[in-house]
Design an enzyme around this catalytic site. Structure first.
Site, PDB file in Angstrom:
ATOM      1  N   GLU A 124      35.192   2.187  68.103  1.00 21.37           N
ATOM      2  CA  GLU A 124      35.664   1.357  66.986  1.00 21.37           C
ATOM      3  C   GLU A 124      35.174  -0.085  67.135  1.00 21.37           C
ATOM      4  O   GLU A 124      34.851  -0.744  66.151  1.00 21.37           O
ATOM      5  CB  GLU A 124      37.194   1.416  66.898  1.00 21.37           C
ATOM      6  CG  GLU A 124      37.736   2.774  66.452  1.00 21.37           C
ATOM      7  CD  GLU A 124      37.419   3.101  64.993  1.00 21.37           C
ATOM      8  OE1 GLU A 124      37.531   2.212  64.145  1.00 21.37           O
ATOM      9  OE2 GLU A 124      37.047   4.258  64.716  1.00 21.37           O
ATOM     10  N   HIS A 162      43.911   3.609  63.845  1.00 21.52           N
ATOM     11  CA  HIS A 162      42.563   4.192  63.812  1.00 21.52           C
ATOM     12  C   HIS A 162      41.537   3.068  63.963  1.00 21.52           C
ATOM     13  O   HIS A 162      40.604   3.184  64.725  1.00 21.52           O
ATOM     14  CB  HIS A 162      42.357   4.976  62.505  1.00 21.52           C
ATOM     15  CG  HIS A 162      41.004   5.631  62.385  1.00 21.52           C
ATOM     16  ND1 HIS A 162      40.726   6.633  61.487  1.00 21.52           N
ATOM     17  CD2 HIS A 162      39.845   5.414  63.036  1.00 21.52           C
ATOM     18  CE1 HIS A 162      39.458   7.013  61.616  1.00 21.52           C
ATOM     19  NE2 HIS A 162      38.900   6.284  62.541  1.00 21.52           N
ATOM     20  N   HIS A 166      32.921  -1.312  64.135  1.00 17.04           N
ATOM     21  CA  HIS A 166      33.613  -2.244  63.230  1.00 17.04           C
ATOM     22  C   HIS A 166      33.881  -3.615  63.857  1.00 17.04           C
ATOM     23  O   HIS A 166      33.732  -4.639  63.207  1.00 17.04           O
ATOM     24  CB  HIS A 166      34.944  -1.629  62.773  1.00 17.04           C
ATOM     25  CG  HIS A 166      34.796  -0.326  62.047  1.00 17.04           C
ATOM     26  ND1 HIS A 166      34.348  -0.250  60.754  1.00 17.04           N
ATOM     27  CD2 HIS A 166      35.036   0.955  62.438  1.00 17.04           C
ATOM     28  CE1 HIS A 166      34.322   1.022  60.360  1.00 17.04           C
ATOM     29  NE2 HIS A 166      34.731   1.779  61.370  1.00 17.04           N
TER      30      HIS A 166
HETATM   31  P1  5GP Z   1      35.321   9.273  56.339  1.00 17.22           P
HETATM   32  O1  5GP Z   1      34.011   9.728  55.831  1.00 17.22           O
HETATM   33  O2  5GP Z   1      35.969  10.188  57.305  1.00 17.22           O
HETATM   34  O3  5GP Z   1      36.260   8.766  55.269  1.00 17.22           O
HETATM   35  O4  5GP Z   1      35.013   7.955  57.174  1.00 17.22           O
HETATM   36  C1  5GP Z   1      34.201   7.998  58.308  1.00 17.22           C
HETATM   37  C2  5GP Z   1      34.137   6.635  58.913  1.00 17.22           C
HETATM   38  O5  5GP Z   1      33.475   5.719  58.039  1.00 17.22           O
HETATM   39  C3  5GP Z   1      35.502   5.972  59.151  1.00 17.22           C
HETATM   40  O6  5GP Z   1      36.097   6.378  60.321  1.00 17.22           O
HETATM   41  C4  5GP Z   1      35.092   4.527  59.209  1.00 17.22           C
HETATM   42  O7  5GP Z   1      34.490   4.218  60.432  1.00 17.22           O
HETATM   43  C5  5GP Z   1      34.088   4.457  58.105  1.00 17.22           C
HETATM   44  N1  5GP Z   1      34.743   4.182  56.814  1.00 17.22           N
HETATM   45  C6  5GP Z   1      35.159   5.094  55.869  1.00 17.22           C
HETATM   46  N2  5GP Z   1      35.658   4.480  54.798  1.00 17.22           N
HETATM   47  C7  5GP Z   1      35.587   3.153  55.047  1.00 17.22           C
HETATM   48  C8  5GP Z   1      35.939   2.000  54.293  1.00 17.22           C
HETATM   49  O8  5GP Z   1      36.431   2.062  53.155  1.00 17.22           O
HETATM   50  N3  5GP Z   1      35.700   0.799  54.887  1.00 17.22           N
HETATM   51  C9  5GP Z   1      35.150   0.687  56.124  1.00 17.22           C
HETATM   52  N4  5GP Z   1      34.955  -0.539  56.605  1.00 17.22           N
HETATM   53  N5  5GP Z   1      34.796   1.748  56.847  1.00 17.22           N
HETATM   54  C10 5GP Z   1      35.001   2.964  56.327  1.00 17.22           C
HETATM   55  P1  5GP Z   2      35.332   6.673  62.362  1.00 13.17           P
HETATM   56  O1  5GP Z   2      33.831   6.670  62.379  1.00 13.17           O
HETATM   57  O2  5GP Z   2      35.857   7.803  61.532  1.00 13.17           O
HETATM   58  O3  5GP Z   2      35.968   5.346  62.398  1.00 13.17           O
HETATM   59  O4  5GP Z   2      35.800   7.160  63.796  1.00 13.17           O
HETATM   60  C1  5GP Z   2      35.976   8.477  64.053  1.00 13.17           C
HETATM   61  C2  5GP Z   2      35.299   8.758  65.349  1.00 13.17           C
HETATM   62  O5  5GP Z   2      36.186   8.425  66.422  1.00 13.17           O
HETATM   63  C3  5GP Z   2      34.976  10.203  65.445  1.00 13.17           C
HETATM   64  O6  5GP Z   2      33.723  10.321  66.071  1.00 13.17           O
HETATM   65  C4  5GP Z   2      36.053  10.754  66.306  1.00 13.17           C
HETATM   66  O7  5GP Z   2      35.571  11.794  67.113  1.00 13.17           O
HETATM   67  C5  5GP Z   2      36.459   9.576  67.170  1.00 13.17           C
HETATM   68  N1  5GP Z   2      37.896   9.631  67.463  1.00 13.17           N
HETATM   69  C6  5GP Z   2      38.434   9.638  68.697  1.00 13.17           C
HETATM   70  N2  5GP Z   2      39.772   9.713  68.624  1.00 13.17           N
HETATM   71  C7  5GP Z   2      40.085   9.767  67.303  1.00 13.17           C
HETATM   72  C8  5GP Z   2      41.324   9.865  66.615  1.00 13.17           C
HETATM   73  O8  5GP Z   2      42.421   9.924  67.190  1.00 13.17           O
HETATM   74  N3  5GP Z   2      41.265   9.878  65.254  1.00 13.17           N
HETATM   75  C9  5GP Z   2      40.086   9.810  64.575  1.00 13.17           C
HETATM   76  N4  5GP Z   2      40.119   9.830  63.237  1.00 13.17           N
HETATM   77  N5  5GP Z   2      38.897   9.736  65.205  1.00 13.17           N
HETATM   78  C10 5GP Z   2      38.902   9.708  66.558  1.00 13.17           C
END
Ligand code: 5GP
Ligand code: 5GP
Length: 242
Positions: free
Chosen positions: A131, A43, A135
Site C-alpha cells: 500500500e 485497506h 499509494h
Molecule cells: P479494484 O479493481 O479491486 O476495485 O481495485 C484494485 C486496486 O486499485 C485497489 O486496491 C486500489 O489500489 C486501486 N483503486 C481502485 N479504485 C480506486 C480509487 O477509486 N482510487 C484509488 N486511488 N485507487 C483505487
Molecule cells: P489493492 O491493489 O487492491 O490496493 O491491494 C490489494 C493487494 O493487497 C492485493 O494484491 C492483495 O493480495 C493484497 N492484500 C493483502 N492483504 C489484503 C487484505 O486484507 N485485503 C485486500 N483487499 N488486499 C490485501
C-alpha cells in the site's frame, strides 16, 4: 516518477469488513497475529483526483497508471484512456520497518492482512509495504506520517462497526440492510458522506465490503465523497458476521 506529490485532490480512506472479505468463494487467511477483531480493518489511504484525466496511450509511466478506460464518444465507440488517481510515484521508496516501529502493534490490530498469499499466517507488513509503494508514495507524506494518519482516521468516532451498531445495523447471517441506512448512519456520526462498495458471498448474495471515506489533502479532515462510485450494489445488502 509517475506523478508529483501535489497532484492529487483528496484521499480515499478505505476500510474493509473482514466478514465480507472472508466469506467469498476465495476465502481468507489470518495473519501471524491471529484472528483480527470483528471491526473494519484498514485497506489503504489512497490519493485521488477529483476528476479523471485523459492520459497518453504510450510511454512507460502512463502505461503503469492507467486505471480506467471510458467511452469518449458513444456513437463511434472511441475509447480514451483515463487516469483517476496517481499510483507508484516512487518505486525506489521502499517501506522501512524501522520507520514505523512504534506503530507496528497498532497497525497489526487495525490494518491486518486477510490475504492467503504465501499460504497465510504471514505478516501484515507485506500488505502495508504494498500500500505504501502503490499509494503512500503519492501522498506527499513521509512513511511514519502516512501510517500514523491512517491510524488516526480509523480511531475517529469510535470505529465504523460501533457506528453501524448504534444505528441497529449489526452483523447477521440473514438480515438485509438498506444501503441508504448504512450511508446515513456513517454520515450522521462522522459528519461526512462516505461511498460504499459491495462484493458477493459464496452464495452470490450482495454484502457490504468496503467503506470509502473522503479526506482532504491534509490527511485528517473528513469531507463528503462527491465522486459517484460504482459500488456494485443498491437497495439492501447483508453485513455478514466475522
Ligand atoms: P479494484 O479493481 O479491486 O476495485 O481495485 C484494485 C486496486 O486499485 C485497489 O486496491 C486500489 O489500489 C486501486 N483503486 C481502485 N479504485 C480506486 C480509487 O477509486 N482510487 C484509488 N486511488 N485507487 C483505487
Ligand atoms: P489493492 O491493489 O487492491 O490496493 O491491494 C490489494 C493487494 O493487497 C492485493 O494484491 C492483495 O493480495 C493484497 N492484500 C493483502 N492483504 C489484503 C487484505 O486484507 N485485503 C485486500 N483487499 N488486499 C490485501
Amino acid at each position: 516518477t509517475a506523478a508529483a506529490d501535489d497532484e492529487f485532490d483528496f484521499f480515499y480512506f478505505v476500510q474493509q469488513w473482514p466478514g465480507s472479505f472472508c466469506d467469498t468463494d476465495r476465502g481468507c487467511c489470518f495473519p501471524d497475529t491471529g484472528k483480527p477483531a470483528a471491526e473494519f480493518g484498514i485497506h489503504g489511504l489512497w490519493p485521488n483526483y477529483a476528476k479523471c484525466r485523459p492520459t497518453a496511450d504510450d510511454g512507460p509511466e502512463a502505461a503503469a497508471s492507467i486505471d480506467m478506460v471510458v467511452d469518449d464518444d458513444g456513437s463511434h465507440h472511441h475509447r480514451r484512456r483515463q487516469k483517476c488517481w496517481p499510483e507508484y510515484c516512487n518505486n525506489s521508496n521502499n517501506l522501512h520497518p524501522w520507520e514505523i516501529k512504534d506503530l507496528i502493534k497498532d497497525l497489526d490490530a487495525n490494518w491486518p492482512t486477510l490475504s492467503c498469499k504465501g499460504g497465510g499466517g504471514g505478516s501484515s507488513m507485506e500488505f502495508w509495504a504494498y500500500e505504501w509503494k502503490k499509494h503512500g508514495t503519492c501522498s506527499g507524506l513521509g512513511q511514519h506520517d502516512y501510517f500514523a494518519a491512517a491510524l488516526d482516521l480509523k480511531r475517529r468516532d469510535g470505529g465504523l462497526a460501533g457506528i453501524l451498531a448504534a444505528a441497529g445495523i449489526v452483523p447477521s447471517e440473514d438480515e438485509r440492510y438498506l444501503l441508504s441506512g448504512i450511508r446515513g448512519a456513517i454520515a450522521n456520526a462522522t459528519g461526512a458522506i462516505p461511498n460504499l462498495e459491495c462484493n458477493r458471498d459464496a452464495f452470490g448474495e450482495t454484502q457490504l465490503y468496503q467503506v470509502y471515506q473522503c479526506v482532504s489533502r491534509d490527511g485528517r479532515t473528513l469531507v463528503d465523497c462527491l465522486l459517484p462510485m460504482s459500488g456494485k450494489c443498491s437497495g439492501t445488502v447483508k453485513l455478514p458476521p466475522f
